[in-house]
Scaffold this motif. Structure first.
Motif, PDB file in Angstrom:
ATOM      1  N   ASP A 162      74.005  19.820  58.524  1.00 16.78           N
ATOM      2  CA  ASP A 162      73.262  18.782  59.237  1.00 16.78           C
ATOM      3  C   ASP A 162      73.523  18.911  60.728  1.00 16.78           C
ATOM      4  N   ARG A 163      72.473  18.902  61.511  1.00 17.28           N
ATOM      5  CA  ARG A 163      72.603  18.892  62.960  1.00 17.28           C
ATOM      6  C   ARG A 163      72.472  17.446  63.433  1.00 17.28           C
ATOM      7  N   HIS A 164      73.577  16.733  63.305  1.00 11.89           N
ATOM      8  CA  HIS A 164      73.572  15.330  63.689  1.00 11.89           C
ATOM      9  C   HIS A 164      73.319  15.204  65.183  1.00 11.89           C
ATOM     10  N   SER A 209      59.739  22.355  56.721  1.00  9.52           N
ATOM     11  CA  SER A 209      60.791  23.358  56.547  1.00  9.52           C
ATOM     12  C   SER A 209      60.227  24.738  56.863  1.00  9.52           C
ATOM     13  N   SER A 222      76.846  27.693  59.338  1.00 10.60           N
ATOM     14  CA  SER A 222      75.660  28.238  58.685  1.00 10.60           C
ATOM     15  C   SER A 222      75.816  29.735  58.484  1.00 10.60           C
ATOM     16  N   ARG A 274      65.831  13.991  61.686  1.00 11.51           N
ATOM     17  CA  ARG A 274      67.031  14.622  61.134  1.00 11.51           C
ATOM     18  C   ARG A 274      66.742  16.109  60.937  1.00 11.51           C
ATOM     19  N   ARG A 326      68.301  20.093  59.749  1.00 10.68           N
ATOM     20  CA  ARG A 326      69.288  20.872  59.008  1.00 10.68           C
ATOM     21  C   ARG A 326      68.987  22.351  59.214  1.00 10.68           C
ATOM     22  N   GLU A 372      64.975  22.925  58.841  1.00 11.48           N
ATOM     23  CA  GLU A 372      64.315  21.771  58.231  1.00 11.48           C
ATOM     24  C   GLU A 372      64.326  20.598  59.198  1.00 11.48           C
TER      25      GLU A 372
END
Length: 626
Positions: free
Chosen positions: A195-197, A160, A374, A139, A141, A175
């Motif tokens: 969130d970068r899904h 991170s 962002s 996951r 971010r 992250e």
């Protein structure tokens, strides 16, 4: 012997930066710090992320670096001798592709991509497939930080990074959370985290696409799929072509041409059409928007693109995403879009058409949601047509809107949806001005203050505007006919001219058009009158023989026949014209020195009224004379 001076070739790292920047243009930002080792650098960061798996629950690494100058920061990303102090390479811009490599994959498969750029994109995708950034088990971010400290931190759950860029006055936050992890360590709390899904673009999908393109070449172009996407979304056909080519309004890189001859030939559109489409898409889509639009439209099995109907299915998926993200607006007829392009307004042709097709902007879906990007704390939503007043500048848009009102009335046929929307657009413009909000505040200086503003406001609220809009709303003109054809709007007047001057009906109609209309080019006259070149030539020859017009060649006129008398030049987008007709149609001409049109967008009356007035002046011996 004289030595011939040669221009030294740029160093290899500059050539690489230019090549990768051109290949990824508009999808991933490529600053000058991207060097030939950038792929290895990204792989190294991937290995650093994967290395978190080896840490125990009680272990944590944190390395802080106070803000320094940009060059030091960008050159010092590599690990220290202990292998633990790491910085994001390439200013971290490559993180934009995380979770969204679909746009790059589409560009690699497109036949409109230049071969050298395709190879570079394929190399990037192949590299990407070997990193955790393509692994859906991770996951990711991204966000921003308030401070000026760069850092890297990791524990057994994730990693991170903070990367402070003094020149850009921003601090990038990135992250990565490992499979099964809950959160990465954060030395500083980030802001505007997104969130970068993970969507399309697993390692298997990326490698499969790379293999297919290298084995089979790019997919076959499908013009019908372009039409499908255009009609389903309201974007212009050239814009739809750019989207399906993986080049959605991305512009050029370092001054290079937007599209070369080969690319234009594949897409099937002219340079001016594609440049307008580029502006149309660029107004709507940022880099984030381009990546989001195409993030999940590729087929699960990339091989489907090469199957019959594969690109058509791609177009359908893209249309569905566009509708959710940007709404659906009615598509103008292709001929109308081309006419809007020829108007040379200072806004994209599609934007101008949408002002009249949907002036109140009812096209946005009721379930459209604001988006947060962002680095941008305020919520964003799709722009409405009237909100581009702030985007382009109110002065530019005011010029385009008023030119568009006259254009829709005079240059589009009865029944055209853009023309039919003109009365409502004028009414809505009045309504916007009556409000007390930002849009009205932008418009007021250009419509109420100053000479042109006073004139526009007086016209918009006066009887001339009412009569013109009523003329359109009543629908007296037969469907498909043009108000600029006097045979359609004032047939009795044409008969009077023909009888008085002993002319044929065609010659009488052409004479009225030359007397009054601002742009009676050969192409326009034939379109308005549904004439062949031979029929047009016969009517013009008759007028020349009677001494009513003269033959000549003049810049930007688009015709060979003119009224006798002085001529006024004009700079784009204003039309040049005979000075005699200028006051009749509300055009302003400098008469000292070189005659030049300096303002024109407001007709003082309907065309039937003005045709009648022009003929009255001729009958009373006040017509044009040499």
């Amino acid at each position: 012997m004289n030595d011939i001076a040669t221009v030294p070739s740029p160093p290899p790292h500059v050539r690489f930066t230019y090549a990768i920047g051109s290949a990824l243009q508009g999808l991933v930002r490529v600053p000058d710090c991207w060097r030939s080792g950038i792929f290895d650098d990204i792989r190294h960061i991937g290995r650093y992320v994967e290395g978190s798996r080896s840490l125990g629950p009680a272990e944590q690494e944190v390395h802080l670096s106070p803000g320094r100058n940009t060059a030091e920061i960008l050159d010092s990303w590599k690990p220290d001798p202990d292998g633990r102090k790491v910085r994001l390479p390439g200013a971290g811009t490559w993180t934009e592709a995380i979770g969204r490599p679909g746009a790059l994959a589409l560009r690699a498969a497109s036949p409109a991509t230049r071969p050298e750029r395709r190879d570079m994109v394929l190399d990037f995708l192949e590299m990407w497939a070997g990193t955790p950034f393509a692994d859906p088990a991770y996951r990711f971010r991204v966000g921003r930080l308030d401070g000026t400290t760069s850092f890297n931190a990791r524990d057994h759950q994730g990693v991170s990074f903070g990367l402070y860029l003094p020149a850009a006055r921003r601090n990038l936050y990135f992250e990565a959370v490992l499979p099964g992890g809950e959160a990465a360590p954060r030395p500083e709390e980030p802001l505007d985290v997104v969130d970068r899904h993970h969507r399309w673009g697993t390692p298997g999908q990326l490698l499969r696409l790379v293999e297919l393109v290298r084995e089979r070449g790019p997919v076959a172009w499908d013009p019908d799929a372009v039409l499908t996407l255009s009609e389903a979304t309201g974007m212009s056909r050239p814009a739809a072509a750019l989207v399906l080519a993986g080049n959605p309004g991305t512009g050029s890189y370092h001054g290079n041409s937007f599209l070369d001859q080969h690319e234009r030939a594949v897409l099937g559109f002219k340079s001016g059409e594609l440049e307008s489409a580029q502006a149309e898409l660029s107004w709507i889509l940022s880099i984030e928007g381009r990546l989001d639009l195409l993030a999940d439209v590729m087929p699960e099995d990339p091989a489907d693109l090469w199957e019959p109907g594969g690109v058509a299915r791609l177009a359908e998926r893209t249309a569905a995403v566009w509708a959710q993200q940007h709404g659906v607006r009615p598509a103008p007829p292709w001929s109308t879009w081309q006419a809007a392009l020829a108007l040379e307004a200072e806004v994209p042709a599609a934007r101008l058409c949408h002002l009249f097709l949907d002036p109140t902007d009812s096209a946005l879906p009721p379930d459209s949601h604001p988006q947060v990007r962002s680095g941008r704390p305020e919520p964003l939503r799709p722009y409405t047509p009237w909100e581009f007043m702030g985007k382009y500048g109110a002065h530019t848009v005011a010029n385009a809107v008023f030119a568009g009102l006259t254009w829709a009335y005079t240059d589009l046929p009865a029944g055209d949806p853009v023309r039919e929307g003109m009365p409502e657009a004028a009414r809505h413009l009045r309504e916007v001005l009556a409000r007390d909000d930002a849009q009205a505040g932008l418009l007021h200086p250009n419509l109420i203050h100053g000479r042109s503003g006073n004139e526009r406001w007086a016209w918009l609220t006066g009887s001339a505007c009412d009569r013109i809009t009523a003329r359109v709303a009543v629908g007296d003109l037969p469907p498909g006919r043009y108000e600029s054809d006097p045979r359609a709007c004032v047939p009795d007047l044409v008969a009077d001219v023909a009888t008085t001057l002993d002319l044929s009906e065609d010659a009488a109609a052409l004479y009225l058009q030359l007397l009054l209309l601002p742009v009676p080019s050969d192409r326009n006259v034939r379109r308005w009158n549904a004439w062949s070149p031979a029929r047009h030539k016969a009517a013009a020859t008759e007028l020349v023989a009677r001494g009513l017009v003269v033959e000549d060649r003049r810049a930007r006129a688009g015709r060979k026949h003119f009224l006798p008398g002085p001529w006024a030049h004009a700079k784009k987008p204003l039309p040049p014209m005979e000075t005699w007709k200028a006051p009749l149609i509300g055009a302003k001409v400098h008469t000292y020195g070189k005659n030049e049109v300096y303002a024109f967008d407001l007709l003082p009356g309907t065309l039937p009224e003005l045709f009648t007035e022009a003929w009255r002046l001729v009958r009373e011996a006040q017509g044009p004379a040499a």
